[in-house]
Scaffold this active site. Structure first.
Site, short mmCIF file in Angstrom:
data_model
loop_
_atom_site.label_atom_id
_atom_site.label_comp_id
_atom_site.label_asym_id
_atom_site.label_seq_id
_atom_site.Cartn_x
_atom_site.Cartn_y
_atom_site.Cartn_z
N SER A 129 -6.55 5.71 4.32
CA SER A 129 -5.90 4.59 5.00
C SER A 129 -5.42 5.03 6.38
CB SER A 129 -4.71 4.10 4.18
OG SER A 129 -3.95 3.20 4.95
N HIS A 164 -10.04 2.66 5.15
CA HIS A 164 -9.17 1.55 4.73
C HIS A 164 -8.29 1.13 5.90
CE1 HIS A 164 -6.91 -0.73 1.63
NE2 HIS A 164 -5.81 -0.37 2.29
N ASP A 168 -5.35 -1.41 7.14
CA ASP A 168 -4.27 -2.30 6.70
C ASP A 168 -3.86 -3.25 7.81
OD1 ASP A 168 -3.65 -1.35 3.96
OD2 ASP A 168 -3.24 0.54 5.00
N MET A 207 -1.38 -6.13 8.83
CA MET A 207 -0.09 -6.70 8.42
C MET A 207 0.42 -7.62 9.53
SD MET A 207 1.81 -3.37 6.88
CE MET A 207 0.95 -2.13 5.90
N HIS A 239 -7.84 -4.49 4.41
CA HIS A 239 -6.83 -4.96 3.45
C HIS A 239 -5.89 -5.88 4.23
CE1 HIS A 239 -3.21 -3.75 0.67
NE2 HIS A 239 -3.53 -5.02 0.57
N MET A 281 -2.90 -7.99 4.61
CA MET A 281 -1.57 -8.34 4.09
C MET A 281 -0.99 -9.37 5.05
SD MET A 281 -0.50 -4.50 2.97
CE MET A 281 -1.80 -3.84 4.00
N MET A 296 -2.27 -3.19 -6.38
CA MET A 296 -1.30 -2.44 -5.58
C MET A 296 -0.42 -1.60 -6.51
SD MET A 296 -1.91 -3.03 -2.43
CE MET A 296 -0.50 -2.09 -1.81
N ASP A 332 -4.11 1.23 -4.58
CA ASP A 332 -3.59 1.49 -3.22
C ASP A 332 -2.07 1.63 -3.29
OD1 ASP A 332 -3.05 1.55 -0.51
OD2 ASP A 332 -3.67 -0.51 -0.12
C1 DX5 Z 1 0.59 -0.12 1.94
C2 DX5 Z 1 -0.85 -0.05 2.35
C3 DX5 Z 1 -1.53 1.22 1.98
C4 DX5 Z 1 -0.90 2.47 2.60
C5 DX5 Z 1 -0.94 3.49 1.52
O1 DX5 Z 1 1.01 -1.43 1.92
O2 DX5 Z 1 -1.60 -1.11 1.77
O3 DX5 Z 1 -2.92 1.18 2.26
O4 DX5 Z 1 -1.55 2.95 3.72
O5 DX5 Z 1 -0.28 4.63 1.96
P1 DX5 Z 1 0.05 5.84 0.96
O6 DX5 Z 1 -1.26 6.33 0.44
O7 DX5 Z 1 0.76 6.81 1.84
O8 DX5 Z 1 0.91 5.28 -0.13
ZN ZN Z 2 -3.80 -0.96 1.94
#
Ligand code: DX5
Ligand code: ZN
Length: 227
Positions: A7, A30, A32, A34, A63, A65, A134, A172
């Protein structure tokens, strides 16, 4: 074989192309997204995904969010994503959205927050290429893995077997060398890891190590027999 998706949330956002290069050999990258509404954090959007897709050969695992994924997810396919995950809690019409993502040429995936059960979505699973469970509350990297999600991973793997589906099961949040084996035994086959990869001295080596641990743990698991 287990897939490991680093990620980039834990990477240096000013050097994304280099950070992608640092995890050469990974199955997916990956990403993210947000929006500060669905989760209390803000990261990046379509223009950055377009640039990153041009800068790396590793396929992008988005991903989302964000609120209103029905409106925004198709744009991430056009931006170059190979897989797009939306949250079921935010989607107005998850079946229509999954079909649209597939029709545009990406893998369609749906995510469940820790408090969202899998059971209401059993009939919807054939519409998906991947389901994301999650294992932390979404929003931030570096949080502690929630062991209480293991039964949900197991029940989801049972549903996949029951319906004989070609569905990847992704986890994740808090995935590391000390938690990945539990996830793999329970039934996960795609693993997102942020801090465990980018916090390591050699990120590519960390990916290989995580993959070995997951492969060993799932080799004897009931669900992987015959894989
Ligand atoms: C959190 C993200 C993850 C995050 C995971 O909301 O969706 O993808 O990067 O990070 P680690 O592996 O450090 O928990
Ligand atoms: Zn994620």
């Amino acid at each position: 074989m287990a897939q490991i998706n680093p990620s980039i949330l834990s990477a240096d956002f000013a050097r994304l192309a280099d950070e992608a290069e640092a995890v050469r050999g990974s199955d997916w990258l990956h990403v993210d997204v947000m929006d500060n509404h669905f989760v209390p954090n803000l990261t990046l959007g379509v223009p950055v995904v377009e640039s990153l897709a041009r800068a790396t050969d590793i396929p992008l695992d988005l991903h989302l969010m964000i609120e209103d994924p029905d409106r925004w997810a198709p744009q991430y396919v056009e931006a170059g994503a190979g897989s797009v995950t939306f949250h079921v809690e935010a989607a107005a019409a998850p079946v229509r959205l999954a079909r649209e993502i597939r029709a545009k040429g990406a893998r369609a995936s749906m995510a469940l927050k820790p408090g969202t059960p899998i059971e209401p979505y059993e009939d919807l699973l054939p519409e998906l290429d991947m389901l994301l469970i999650m294992t932390v509350e979404p929003g931030f990297g570096g949080q502690a893995f929630l062991d209480i999600m293991l039964p949900k991973i197991r029940r989801t793997r049972e549903l996949i077997a029951k319906h004989d589906l070609e569905l990847w099961l992704q986890v994740d949040g808090g995935v590391s060398a000390s938690t990945i084996e539990r996830c793999a035994e329970a039934g996960a086959d795609v693993f997102v890891a942020g801090s465990a990869v980018y916090g390591a001295e050699d990120p590519a080596e960390a990916v290989r190590k995580l993959r070995d641990l997951a492969d060993q743990a799932s080799a004897d698991a009931w669900w992987a027999c015959g894989h």
